[in-house]
Scaffold this active site. Structure first.
Site, PDB file in Angstrom:
ATOM      1  N   GLU A 173       1.944  -3.590   4.583  1.00  0.00           N
ATOM      2  CA  GLU A 173       0.289  -3.531   3.771  1.00  0.00           C
ATOM      3  C   GLU A 173       0.876  -4.437   2.306  1.00  0.00           C
ATOM      4  OE1 GLU A 173      -0.355  -2.355   0.898  1.00  0.00           O
ATOM      5  OE2 GLU A 173       0.926  -0.143   1.802  1.00  0.00           O
ATOM      6  N   GLU A 317       4.100  -1.542   1.703  1.00  0.00           N
ATOM      7  CA  GLU A 317       4.654  -2.757   2.277  1.00  0.00           C
ATOM      8  C   GLU A 317       5.173  -2.199   3.793  1.00  0.00           C
ATOM      9  OE1 GLU A 317       7.992  -4.633  -0.103  1.00  0.00           O
ATOM     10  OE2 GLU A 317       6.457  -5.146  -1.547  1.00  0.00           O
TER      11      GLU A 317
END
Length: 348
Positions: A173, A317
């Site tokens: 994300e 991430e």
């Protein structure tokens, strides 16, 4: 009629025959039993989720990006435009997660789950969600149709991965401010106060941390009782676009028989909502790492997951899960490539 009717799929059970076959193989390999520690457990887990005794898994990293209205409350050390800029960095391949994914041989799918200023042509999937989500300190982050659409989009991304021959997915994300909704969801799911879940996120100072704690307290007061224990309603009120997409990705992984490697606090919060909706999903989860964000420990405990690595990471991430993927690959290589005692002519 249930609000989740038609939204939560049946979860494919882990293949117990493949697990048992992998366990039997581990007992015959050229080593004392258990001497490779958790690498043995991981190889057996991959066998179970893939249905193959000697798997060589293919992996896809799904990075969902979104902006959050709660940034207006001053909960982040970085400005909101960084979300779109980082999405561009992912597309160019020089962010941490894309370097790690390339090193591990995993492909990457980028998802615009509500980015204010996304770089043109970068995201492979556009979920058409509001950018930013609404400020969860004063109103629900998403509308009912928006959260449902995002969950369906995540399921569709998992379905595409399965159709492409992918075995494992990593939920990644990006979203400035998104440790705040993740902390809110953790507190709501685990029955914890704001003090127990608030962290510095991108690195807020002491005043920023106090402000963030107060925002989480306001959000919990406003939304938890109103959600009345409904996980989807908690996600709608306290989540955001990328969290809803990753919740759907987790459900889709279970639906299509994929393994899911959990990353840090944001992705794990989304996955925790998915397990509330579909408890059978638990066997398809592997915790890649433990973040230094305090909420992550509570989420892992609730999910019953033990992290594979602990490196004091807090980037997000998908980077922690992608780092753990290197160990997953090592576990599978050992499981497949080592000889048995009989093959090597060694007395067992």
């Amino acid at each position: 009629m249930s609000k989740t009717m038609g939204l939560v799929p049946a979860i494919r059970p882990v293949d117990e025959a493949a697990r048992e076959a992998a366990l039997a193989r581990q007992a015959q390999l050229l080593k004392p039993p258990g001497s490779l520690g958790r690498l043995e457990e991981v190889a057996v887990w991959v066998a179970g989720v893939t249905g193959r005794e000697r798997p060589v898994p293919r992996t896809r990293v799904v990075i969902a990006a979104a902006d959050h209205g709660v940034v207006a409350e001053g909960v982040s050390a970085f400005p909101q435009e960084v979300t779109g800029q980082m999405l561009g960095a992912f597309g160019a391949g020089f962010a941490a997660i894309t370097v790690l994914a390339a090193h591990a041989g995993a492909d990457v799918v980028l998802v615009d789950a509500g980015v204010i200023d996304p770089p043109e042509g970068v995201a492979g999937v556009d979920v058409a969600l509001p950018a930013p989500s609404r400020n969860l300190a004063v109103e629900p982050a998403l509308a009912d149709d928006e959260v449902r659409s995002a969950v369906r989009a995540g399921r569709a991304i998992a379905a595409r991965a399965a159709a492409d021959g992918i075995d494992l997915v990593i939920a990644g994300e990006m979203g400035i401010g998104n440790t705040t909704p993740a902390a809110c969801l953790t507190a709501a799911l685990c029955g914890l106060p704001a003090d127990a879940v608030v962290g510095r996120g991108t690195g807020v100072d002491d005043e920023g941390l106090r402000r963030k704690r107060a925002v989480i307290e306001r959000a919990l007061d406003r939304h938890v009782d109103a959600a009345d224990g409904d996980p989807l309603e908690l996600l709608r009120r306290l989540g955001g676009g990328e969290l809803a997409v990753l919740c759907g990705l987790a459900l889709g992984a279970g639906e299509h028989g994929l393994g899911l490697i959990c990353d840090g606090v944001i992705a794990t919060a989304a996955i925790a909502v998915a397990t509330e909706l579909a408890p059978e999903l638990g066997g398809r989860l592997l915790a890649g790492h433990r973040s230094v964000e305090p909420a992550h420990e509570h989420l892992l405990s609730r999910l019953g997951l033990r992290p594979l690595v602990e490196l004091d990471l807090r980037l997000g991430e998908g980077s922690g899960a992608a780092t753990a993927l290197l160990l997953v690959q090592a576990a599978c290589a050992l499981h497949d490539g080592m000889a048995t005692f009989a093959e090597a002519g060694v007395s067992g």
